[in-house]
Write an enzyme that holds these catalytic residues in place. Sequence first.
Site, mmCIF file in Angstrom:
data_model
loop_
_atom_site.group_PDB
_atom_site.id
_atom_site.type_symbol
_atom_site.label_atom_id
_atom_site.label_comp_id
_atom_site.label_asym_id
_atom_site.label_seq_id
_atom_site.Cartn_x
_atom_site.Cartn_y
_atom_site.Cartn_z
ATOM 1 N N SER A 187 60.225 72.300 29.559
ATOM 2 C CA SER A 187 59.471 73.540 29.734
ATOM 3 C C SER A 187 60.397 74.738 29.544
ATOM 4 C CB SER A 187 58.793 73.535 31.106
ATOM 5 O OG SER A 187 57.796 74.531 31.186
ATOM 6 N N GLU A 317 49.462 68.316 27.624
ATOM 7 C CA GLU A 317 50.286 69.210 28.421
ATOM 8 C C GLU A 317 49.484 70.011 29.454
ATOM 9 O OE1 GLU A 317 53.582 69.835 28.344
ATOM 10 O OE2 GLU A 317 54.332 69.035 26.437
ATOM 11 N N HIS A 423 51.791 67.955 31.297
ATOM 12 C CA HIS A 423 53.072 68.643 31.362
ATOM 13 C C HIS A 423 53.903 68.082 32.511
ATOM 14 C CE1 HIS A 423 55.649 72.067 30.432
ATOM 15 N NE2 HIS A 423 55.725 72.386 31.716
#
Length: 512
Positions: A187, A317, A423
Site C-alpha cells: 500500500s 483490493e 487489500h
Amino acid sequence: MSVSVNTPCGEIIGLQCEGYQEFRGIPYAEQPIGVARFKAPEPLLPFDEPFKAERFGDSAPQDKIPLFGINHTSEDCLYLNIWTPASDDKKRPVMVWIHGGGYLTGSGSQLIYNGRSLAMSGDVVVISINYRLGALGFLYLNDLISADHGISANNGLLDQIEALRWVRNNIASFGGDPGDITLFGESAGAMSIATLLACPTAQGLFQRAILQSGGADQVLTRDEATQMARKFLEVTDIDPAHPEKLWQLSPDQIVKAQRQLAKMSFDRGIYNQEVRQTGMTLLPVVEGNILPQTPLSAIKNGDAKHIPLMVGCTRDEWNLFIKMPGAEGLFSQDNVNDIEKLDLIKQMEQSLPGMGERAANLYEKLVQQNKQNGTLADVYSAFESDRMFRIPSLRMAEAQSDHTDSVYMFQFNWDKGGFGACHASDIPFVFGCTEHPAGQFLCGTHEAAAKLSTHVQNCWIAFARSSDPSTDGVGKWQAFDRENPVVMCFDEVCELKTDPFSDSADLWEGVL
C-alpha cells in the site's frame, strides 16, 4: 537471553531467541522533536553507552485503529527493527519492509510484520522501519512559510532514506550484506518504494524492490500540496507570516487537523482525463532535488532500469474498505440494501468524471460473468480496485519492462478470508503469519493457507537472493512485458496467467 553487537554507531543489545536474534526499536536518526519538527532527519550520533534494543519504539502520531494494535505514539518515532539468523560475518541478503497505512497510519512494529519467519526460512536479514506520517511527514509548507524556519519537504520520505543509510552503514554487524538490499512494502509502503525509485538521493541504497498494492502515481504537485497546507493552517488558525504556533501544536491537535484535509481532492490523472483523488491527500510532493519528477515519469524515462522489480496486487483490493466493520460511505451497512445503479453511477462519476456510466456498465458485466449473486457493492469494489491499485500496478510494470527484462507481476486470488482477496490479504502470506489472529482475519482458516504462505515466502526470498522469484514450488516465473503480460496468480494452485487485467484495462487507456 540477550545478545550484544558492536556496530559503527555503538554497542546494541538485543534478544537472543531460538534460532534467530531480534533487535527492537533501534533509532536510525536523531529524533525530530521540538525545533526539529518539520525538518529533515539528522544522522544519528554514536551511542555513548550500550543501547538496549529490547522494546519497540513509539509509532508516529496517528489515529488509533484497533485492528493495527498500535498503542504508543509520539514524535519520537524514527526507529527500526531487525530480525537476523545471527549477527556474524555472513553476508546475507537484506529485506527492508516499509509499512502501509495511507501515509497516515501504521508502524513497522505491528505484529503482522514480524520478520522472524522470513529471516529463519530464507537465511536473510529482515528489517522494518517507522517514518513520519501525515502532516508531520508530508505537509508541504515551503511555499507558505519563510525558509528562515528551516522547514523541509517530504520529511517522511527523507526518513525512509535516512533509515536506508543507517542500514547501509550498520547492517554488516548483524550478518547482512549492505550491498544486497531488497525493499518490500504494501500500500503506502509500496507507493513509497515507487517514489524512492525516482529519488536521486536514494540511488545506490537498494538493489531491487517488491511493490505490493501500490502504484507510481500517488504524489502531489507543489500547487496541490500548497493547497493542502493552506487548509491545514486555516484549520489550526495559524498565520503563515507568523507560524510559530506550528511548533506549539500537540501531536493530537495535528492529527485532528489533518483529518480535514482528507475531505479535499486533487487530480491524480497523468493525461487530460481527470481522476479525482480524496482521502489520501498528504503525499510525497514533486519538487526540488528530493523528488524532481513523478515516480511514473522517472520509471518511463529509465531512471530505475537497473532495479529488478516485483509488482502486484490482490484481486479484490477494495473489498477491505467497503466491508470492514464501521466502514462509511455509499456502501456502509446502513445504506447497502438501498443502493440503486443510478447511485453507483454517481459515485463512479465522482472518481472518474465523464465516465461514470460507462464504468458502471463495464464492471457490472464483469461481476456478472465472474461471480454468482454479485451485488452493486461488488461492482464498485471491482472499479475501485482497478482505479486505486491494479491499473497503477500494471502501468508501473509496463513502464519498467520497456527498459529491463527483470520485471515480475503477481496477483493474490486467495479469497477464503471474510473479505475475499482484499487489500492487505497478501501480508500474512509474506510474513508467514496465516495462523495468527490477524492473519486469519484477512485470510481465513483454510488449511491450505500455510502451504501458500510457504510458496509466497520462497518466491520473495528467491527474488531477494537472485532477482528471480522462480522456485520449485511455483516453477519458472517468466518475466512480464507488454508482448507477454504474464502474471503469477497465488491461490490454492499457483500458476502463471496471461493478462488477468485485459477485461477492464481498455477503460483506463489515456486515463491512468
